[in-house]
Motif scaffolding. Sequence first.
Motif, mmCIF file in Angstrom:
data_model
loop_
_atom_site.group_PDB
_atom_site.id
_atom_site.type_symbol
_atom_site.label_atom_id
_atom_site.label_comp_id
_atom_site.label_asym_id
_atom_site.label_seq_id
_atom_site.Cartn_x
_atom_site.Cartn_y
_atom_site.Cartn_z
ATOM 1 N N GLN A 195 9.864 0.224 5.789
ATOM 2 C CA GLN A 195 9.043 1.326 5.303
ATOM 3 C C GLN A 195 8.382 2.072 6.464
ATOM 4 O OE1 GLN A 195 10.042 2.208 2.379
ATOM 5 N NE2 GLN A 195 8.074 2.139 1.334
ATOM 6 N N HIS A 254 4.301 0.119 -4.815
ATOM 7 C CA HIS A 254 5.566 0.870 -4.851
ATOM 8 C C HIS A 254 6.334 0.563 -6.142
ATOM 9 C CE1 HIS A 254 8.991 2.978 -3.163
ATOM 10 N NE2 HIS A 254 9.755 1.967 -3.558
ATOM 11 N N ALA A 310 9.239 5.719 5.685
ATOM 12 C CA ALA A 310 8.203 6.439 4.948
ATOM 13 C C ALA A 310 7.748 7.686 5.704
ATOM 14 C CB ALA A 310 7.011 5.528 4.691
ATOM 15 N N TRP A 343 2.332 0.959 7.089
ATOM 16 C CA TRP A 343 3.401 -0.028 7.194
ATOM 17 C C TRP A 343 3.565 -0.518 8.619
ATOM 18 C CZ3 TRP A 343 4.618 -2.227 2.956
ATOM 19 C CH2 TRP A 343 4.502 -1.539 1.759
ATOM 20 N N ARG A 381 4.468 2.094 -9.144
ATOM 21 C CA ARG A 381 4.642 3.540 -9.143
ATOM 22 C C ARG A 381 6.020 3.922 -9.664
ATOM 23 N NH1 ARG A 381 4.603 4.660 -3.894
ATOM 24 N NH2 ARG A 381 2.478 3.899 -3.746
ATOM 25 N N ARG A 382 7.035 3.170 -9.256
ATOM 26 C CA ARG A 382 8.398 3.458 -9.734
ATOM 27 C C ARG A 382 8.547 3.158 -11.220
ATOM 28 N NH1 ARG A 382 12.868 4.164 -5.766
ATOM 29 N NH2 ARG A 382 14.004 3.831 -7.676
#
Length: 111
Positions: free
Chosen positions: A37, A100, A41, A48, A103-104
């Motif tokens: 990440q 993460h 990212a 990260w 959120r997904r």
Amino acid sequence: MPASMEMNPNIWTTKELILIFMYGSLYLLSLVYAIWQGCRATKQRWYWICCAILIVAGTLTMIYAAPDSPDSGEMPRQFALGVWPMLLGLLGAVAGMAAHVLRRLFMRPVA
């Protein structure tokens, strides 16, 4: 367990081996994900990178810490100075992974 049986500290039980495998997997997964990440990212790149640095720096501190009291039975202070940053990096990486995933899962567009 019968009282006549002695416990041999050099023989690991299946439970201990499973726990070692799980903790090792958590460590490697967190480190690899934080590095991945950090390279991938765009928004939270420094988060990260800091997680990966904390994991690596804490691990190296634990490995190279010279114990100040080897025969006392207590954890050496230098070793503990490596444990806390490593745990902080692991917890940060796991929290980032959980955020993460959530959120997904919950931010999907409604069709």
